[in-house]
Design a protein around this motif. Structure first.
Motif, mmCIF file in Angstrom:
data_model
loop_
_atom_site.group_PDB
_atom_site.id
_atom_site.type_symbol
_atom_site.label_atom_id
_atom_site.label_comp_id
_atom_site.label_asym_id
_atom_site.label_seq_id
_atom_site.Cartn_x
_atom_site.Cartn_y
_atom_site.Cartn_z
ATOM 1 N N LEU A 4 -8.805 -8.654 -86.822
ATOM 2 C CA LEU A 4 -10.064 -9.054 -87.453
ATOM 3 C C LEU A 4 -11.272 -8.397 -86.799
ATOM 4 O O LEU A 4 -12.393 -8.894 -86.890
ATOM 5 C CB LEU A 4 -10.218 -10.580 -87.394
ATOM 6 C CG LEU A 4 -9.147 -11.402 -88.113
ATOM 7 C CD1 LEU A 4 -9.435 -12.892 -87.993
ATOM 8 C CD2 LEU A 4 -9.026 -10.998 -89.580
ATOM 9 N N GLN A 5 -11.061 -7.263 -86.192
ATOM 10 C CA GLN A 5 -12.135 -6.612 -85.448
ATOM 11 C C GLN A 5 -13.284 -6.140 -86.340
ATOM 12 O O GLN A 5 -14.398 -5.907 -85.875
ATOM 13 C CB GLN A 5 -11.565 -5.430 -84.648
ATOM 14 C CG GLN A 5 -12.465 -4.958 -83.524
ATOM 15 C CD GLN A 5 -11.730 -4.029 -82.583
ATOM 16 O OE1 GLN A 5 -10.539 -4.196 -82.322
ATOM 17 N NE2 GLN A 5 -12.429 -3.032 -82.066
ATOM 18 N N ASP A 6 -13.022 -6.029 -87.643
ATOM 19 C CA ASP A 6 -14.069 -5.586 -88.573
ATOM 20 C C ASP A 6 -14.719 -6.762 -89.301
ATOM 21 O O ASP A 6 -15.363 -6.578 -90.340
ATOM 22 C CB ASP A 6 -13.485 -4.617 -89.596
ATOM 23 C CG ASP A 6 -12.380 -5.243 -90.439
ATOM 24 O OD1 ASP A 6 -11.780 -6.246 -89.992
ATOM 25 O OD2 ASP A 6 -12.102 -4.737 -91.542
ATOM 26 N N VAL A 7 -14.586 -7.974 -88.756
ATOM 27 C CA VAL A 7 -15.136 -9.177 -89.391
ATOM 28 C C VAL A 7 -16.234 -9.759 -88.505
ATOM 29 O O VAL A 7 -16.040 -9.946 -87.304
ATOM 30 C CB VAL A 7 -14.036 -10.240 -89.625
ATOM 31 C CG1 VAL A 7 -14.647 -11.534 -90.155
ATOM 32 C CG2 VAL A 7 -12.975 -9.701 -90.585
ATOM 33 N N ARG A 8 -17.383 -10.032 -89.111
ATOM 34 C CA ARG A 8 -18.495 -10.653 -88.372
ATOM 35 C C ARG A 8 -18.810 -11.998 -89.024
ATOM 36 O O ARG A 8 -19.041 -12.083 -90.232
ATOM 37 C CB ARG A 8 -19.726 -9.763 -88.364
ATOM 38 C CG ARG A 8 -20.925 -10.398 -87.631
ATOM 39 C CD ARG A 8 -22.111 -9.443 -87.562
ATOM 40 N NE ARG A 8 -21.792 -8.268 -86.757
ATOM 41 C CZ ARG A 8 -21.916 -7.003 -87.184
ATOM 42 N NH1 ARG A 8 -22.372 -6.757 -88.403
ATOM 43 N NH2 ARG A 8 -21.600 -6.007 -86.394
ATOM 44 N N ILE A 9 -18.836 -13.037 -88.200
ATOM 45 C CA ILE A 9 -19.052 -14.405 -88.678
ATOM 46 C C ILE A 9 -20.247 -15.003 -87.952
ATOM 47 O O ILE A 9 -20.278 -15.047 -86.720
ATOM 48 C CB ILE A 9 -17.800 -15.276 -88.427
ATOM 49 C CG1 ILE A 9 -16.594 -14.687 -89.173
ATOM 50 C CG2 ILE A 9 -18.046 -16.728 -88.832
ATOM 51 C CD1 ILE A 9 -15.269 -15.310 -88.799
ATOM 52 N N VAL A 10 -21.231 -15.447 -88.718
ATOM 53 C CA VAL A 10 -22.367 -16.191 -88.161
ATOM 54 C C VAL A 10 -22.005 -17.667 -88.244
ATOM 55 O O VAL A 10 -21.744 -18.184 -89.332
ATOM 56 C CB VAL A 10 -23.658 -15.907 -88.941
ATOM 57 C CG1 VAL A 10 -24.816 -16.706 -88.362
ATOM 58 C CG2 VAL A 10 -23.971 -14.420 -88.922
ATOM 59 N N SER A 11 -21.988 -18.344 -87.115
ATOM 60 C CA SER A 11 -21.435 -19.691 -87.079
ATOM 61 C C SER A 11 -22.444 -20.722 -86.597
ATOM 62 O O SER A 11 -22.991 -20.596 -85.499
ATOM 63 C CB SER A 11 -20.196 -19.709 -86.173
ATOM 64 O OG SER A 11 -19.600 -20.984 -86.187
ATOM 65 N N LEU A 12 -22.651 -21.726 -87.417
ATOM 66 C CA LEU A 12 -23.423 -22.906 -87.023
ATOM 67 C C LEU A 12 -22.409 -24.000 -86.733
ATOM 68 O O LEU A 12 -22.151 -24.883 -87.547
ATOM 69 C CB LEU A 12 -24.378 -23.333 -88.144
ATOM 70 C CG LEU A 12 -25.626 -22.467 -88.352
ATOM 71 C CD1 LEU A 12 -25.272 -21.154 -89.047
ATOM 72 C CD2 LEU A 12 -26.657 -23.211 -89.184
ATOM 73 N N GLU A 13 -21.793 -23.905 -85.581
ATOM 74 C CA GLU A 13 -20.672 -24.766 -85.233
ATOM 75 C C GLU A 13 -20.998 -25.592 -84.001
ATOM 76 O O GLU A 13 -21.839 -25.218 -83.183
ATOM 77 C CB GLU A 13 -19.423 -23.924 -84.957
ATOM 78 C CG GLU A 13 -19.621 -22.915 -83.836
ATOM 79 C CD GLU A 13 -18.400 -22.056 -83.536
ATOM 80 O OE1 GLU A 13 -17.588 -21.838 -84.445
ATOM 81 O OE2 GLU A 13 -18.256 -21.625 -82.379
ATOM 82 N N GLN A 14 -20.296 -26.715 -83.881
ATOM 83 C CA GLN A 14 -20.541 -27.584 -82.749
ATOM 84 C C GLN A 14 -19.333 -28.457 -82.481
ATOM 85 O O GLN A 14 -18.514 -28.702 -83.358
ATOM 86 C CB GLN A 14 -21.763 -28.471 -83.001
ATOM 87 C CG GLN A 14 -21.630 -29.344 -84.234
ATOM 88 C CD GLN A 14 -22.839 -30.210 -84.488
ATOM 89 O OE1 GLN A 14 -23.637 -30.441 -83.598
ATOM 90 N NE2 GLN A 14 -22.992 -30.698 -85.720
#
Length: 397
Positions: A4-14
């Motif tokens: 998954l090296q070509d995947v970018r995820i912006v995460s609003l996680e907690q």
């Protein structure tokens, strides 16, 4: 390259469920950019006791390995503008918030598609983004009770009990990761993103599996079983040996036949009351006490050696320390080491998801805002003048 090296995820996680889901994607090479709210000190997981000091905690390390962090105040226009620039260059926006919050924050596909038509918006919530409970907060413990899990867990004459681990949270994280990857696959194929509406409630109810199907179609009412016995397969349960507990499971008829040899009881093999699964279930009240008496006569190690030699499914009931010290844990490479400025050499548990032969590389969880320069300067290309203006406007807290 990692899968998954070509995947970018912006995460609003907690906390637990959301970070657990993205942890496995990070281990597979995805770039996870954690957006941490400076007004609350970032992810609440940074402060979970007992092993917590300042903004470092072993709880946080368990869920956030291989990720990056930037502090960003989405409640301000300046912070929102940075977030929108991240959406433009990313594949997924991932969150685990209350069901009504994604729409309020403007992080659904309808809110973001004008920035990036292929963006996938995956929301893991307690109860989903629709339905009468959508605005309720969802926590593992509550969901285990609500979905019937606690009623099924524990001894028959004891109180309802939850699992020793937060299995709804962790299962929900896995489901979210699966939904996210399915959405990403479709978006890359079609050029159009979507919402992925995943909930802990849906996860917990769907995991009722065959007892739920039995109830829906035959009116079956599950009950708790003594010594964690299987509801229909006999014997398949915990037995107390002379010095410790073990689990023995006869999941096929051949295992029952082998077991009668190991315990030197050919009479049980010949007894018509115990001839089949259905017979043994019907007469469990006489069979199980006899097996309990037999297993109690010898130490666990002797039984496990004999059962293993006969290829009968069995194993010890380990504590956490014994499970982590098991030679198979080491052989499977389930423990990784990273270096941490507070903890020194830090041992962590790696993802069980294995894809291909590329060796895994691990880095510790990020400190809050640690990746400001790689994200804001390098990825987004902001110069010092723009950064100064955004700082003055409170974008980064």
């Amino acid at each position: 390259m990692r899968p998954l090296q070509d995947v970018r995820i912006v995460s609003l996680e907690q906390y637990g469920a959301g970070p657990f889901g993205s942890l496995h994607l990070a281990d597979l090479g995805a770039e996870i950019i954690k957006i941490e709210d400076p007004n609350t000190g970032g992810d609440v997981g940074r402060y979970v006791p007992p092993y917590a000091e300042d903004e470092d905690s072993l709880f946080f390390e368990a869920f956030n390995r291989n990720k990056r962090s930037v502090s960003l105040d989405l409640s301000l226009p300046s912070g929102r503008s940075v977030f929108e620039d991240l959406v433009r260059v990313s594949d997924v926006v991932y969150s685990n918030l209350r069901g009504d919050v994604p729409a309020k924050l403007g992080i659904t596909y309808a809110d973001l598609k004008h920035l990036n038509p292929a963006i996938v918006c995956c929301s893991l919530t307690g109860f989903g983004m629709t339905g009468p409970r959508s605005a309720e907060p969802g926590y593992d413990y509550i969901l285990q009770g609500l979905a019937g899990w606690m009623d099924l867990t524990g001894e028959p004459d004891g109180p309802p009990a939850k699992s020793g681990l937060s299995l709804v949270d962790y299962s929900g994280g896995f489901v979210a990761a699966l939904a996210l990857l399915a959405g990403l696959h479709a978006a890359r194929r079609d050029g159009v993103g979507m919402d992925c509406d995943v909930s802990l409630f849906d996860t917990a109810v769907s995991m009722l599996t065959y007892p739920g199907v039995w109830h829906l179609n035959a009116g079956f009412s599950p009950v708790r079983t003594r010594n964690s016995a299987h509801p229909s397969l006999v014997p398949f349960q915990a037995f107390r040996a002379a010095d410790a507990w073990i689990v023995v499971g006869c999941a096929k008829e051949k295992f029952w036949q082998r077991l009668t040899v190991v315990i030197d009881r050919p009479d049980l093999a010949a007894d018509p009351r115990y001839a089949t699964f259905a017979d043994r279930r019907e007469h469990a009240g006489t069979l199980v006490p006899e097996l309990e008496r037999i297993f109690a006569a010898r130490p666990a190690g002797e039984w496990l050696a004999a059962l293993g030699a006969a290829a009968i499914p069995s194993g010890p009931i380990n504590d956490v320390a014994a499970a982590l010290a098991d030679p198979h844990t080491a052989a499977r490479g389930l423990i990784a080491e990273t270096e941490h400025p507070r903890y020194g050499t830090l041992r962590n548990l790696v993802s069980p998801v294995r894809v291909g032969d590329a060796p895994a590389e691990h880095r510790r969880a990020p400190r809050r805002g640690e990746d400001f320069d790689p994200i804001v300067r390098d990825l987004l290309g902001y110069d010092s003048v723009r950064i100064s203006a955004l700082n003055a406007a409170g974008a980064f807290g």
